[in-house]
Design an enzyme around this catalytic site. Structure first.
Site, mmCIF file in Angstrom:
data_model
loop_
_atom_site.group_PDB
_atom_site.id
_atom_site.type_symbol
_atom_site.label_atom_id
_atom_site.label_comp_id
_atom_site.label_asym_id
_atom_site.label_seq_id
_atom_site.Cartn_x
_atom_site.Cartn_y
_atom_site.Cartn_z
ATOM 1 N N SER A 125 -8.804 15.116 -0.797
ATOM 2 C CA SER A 125 -9.072 14.512 -2.100
ATOM 3 C C SER A 125 -9.883 13.252 -1.894
ATOM 4 O O SER A 125 -9.788 12.593 -0.845
ATOM 5 C CB SER A 125 -7.753 14.166 -2.803
ATOM 6 O OG SER A 125 -7.982 13.380 -3.954
ATOM 7 N N TYR A 151 0.414 10.166 -1.822
ATOM 8 C CA TYR A 151 -0.590 11.211 -2.033
ATOM 9 C C TYR A 151 -1.877 10.868 -1.287
ATOM 10 O O TYR A 151 -2.423 11.688 -0.540
ATOM 11 C CB TYR A 151 -0.868 11.371 -3.525
ATOM 12 C CG TYR A 151 -1.824 12.495 -3.855
ATOM 13 C CD1 TYR A 151 -1.370 13.808 -3.980
ATOM 14 C CD2 TYR A 151 -3.184 12.247 -4.050
ATOM 15 C CE1 TYR A 151 -2.236 14.846 -4.290
ATOM 16 C CE2 TYR A 151 -4.062 13.282 -4.355
ATOM 17 C CZ TYR A 151 -3.583 14.569 -4.477
ATOM 18 O OH TYR A 151 -4.455 15.593 -4.773
#
Length: 264
Positions: A145, A155
């Site tokens: 990401s 994350y």
């Protein structure tokens, strides 16, 4: 669908997180390209629906593997598929975000997320890479990401780990016929934010479609690119991020995270 591993002349891809979002997008695109598929996720009903649709519409074989990649049993089940049958393309896509910040999240919940985003990706990639190298062909796509360039919680930390791991594995496979690609999407129109129960941030033009991410990343992987960043805006942002002081990155990341938690 039940497992069907009889001989086929078609290439075969395994996609994790295939029941929705980018995973479903990869499955649809690869079926159109006449790949047989192994679809992995926790939601059996959604997997069976997708497998049936792809077999009817594209006349390919679609195998369903129900597995929770936060667990050892889930990772081992998928690893066994890779060890015991031909997988020409592995797409490690499964993942999710947490609604709370680090201090408000249960340690077990954080560990489960990291196992899906990092541990499962690492283990399945290594199993696949060894088999592909021995076979003399294959490709691995790991969905990281653009958050990997920020400091937005576990994350971001897990996605950065996946990015570095993927680059390291690509380095070890340099010169071989096996390609390894990390995909760094920005904001994508999936159910990701809906599951977090937060509004989609920013103006509409920053949002990429699933198709944009899938088409760009598959093309980059086929061209042997180690890092794929879909969208010209996000490619420019990634380039600029290299020169932004880490203090400013931390400040911006903290502000975004606080705003997201206020929304939730």
């Amino acid at each position: 669908m039940t497992a069907d591993r009889t001989a086929s002349t078609r290439p075969r891809a395994l996609v994790t997180g295939a029941s929705s979002g980018l995973g479903r997008g990869y499955a649809l695109a690869l079926a159109r390209d006449r790949y047989d598929l192994v679809l992995v996720a926790r939601d059996e009903a959604r997997l069976q629906e997708l497998a049936g649709r792809l077999e009817r519409e594209s006349e390919i074989r679609a195998e369903v593997v129900v597995a929770d990649l936060a667990t050892r049993s889930g990772i081992e089940a998928v690893g066994d598929v890779i060890r015991t049958s031909r997988v020409d393309l592995l797409i490690n896509n499964a993942g999710y975000g947490l609604r709370e910040g680090l201090l408000d999240s249960d340690l077990a919940v954080v560990a489960d997320q990291d196992m899906v985003l990092t541990g499962a990706v690492r283990e399945l990639s290594l199993i696949a890479a060894k088999a592909m190298r021995a076979r003399g062909r294959g490709g691995i796509i790991n969905v990281s990401s653009l958050a990997a360039l920020t400091t937005m919680g576990q994350y971001a930390a897990s996605k950065m780990s996946t990015l570095v791991f993927t680059e390291a594995l690509a380095g070890e496979l340099r010169g071989s016929p096996v390609t390894v690609t990390a995909v760094l999407p920005g904001f994508v129109r999936t159910r990701f934010h809906e599951r977090l129960r937060v509004e989609r941030p920013g103006p509409g033009w920053i949002w990429l479609s699933v198709r944009q991410v899938v088409v760009t990343s598959l093309r980059d992987a086929r061209n042997g690119r180690v890092v794929s960043i879909p969208g010209a805006t996000y490619r420019a942002a990634a380039l600029i991020a290299r020169f932004v002081p880490r203090g400013l990155v931390r400040w911006g990341s903290a502000g975004f995270s606080l705003a997201r938690r206020d929304e939730s």
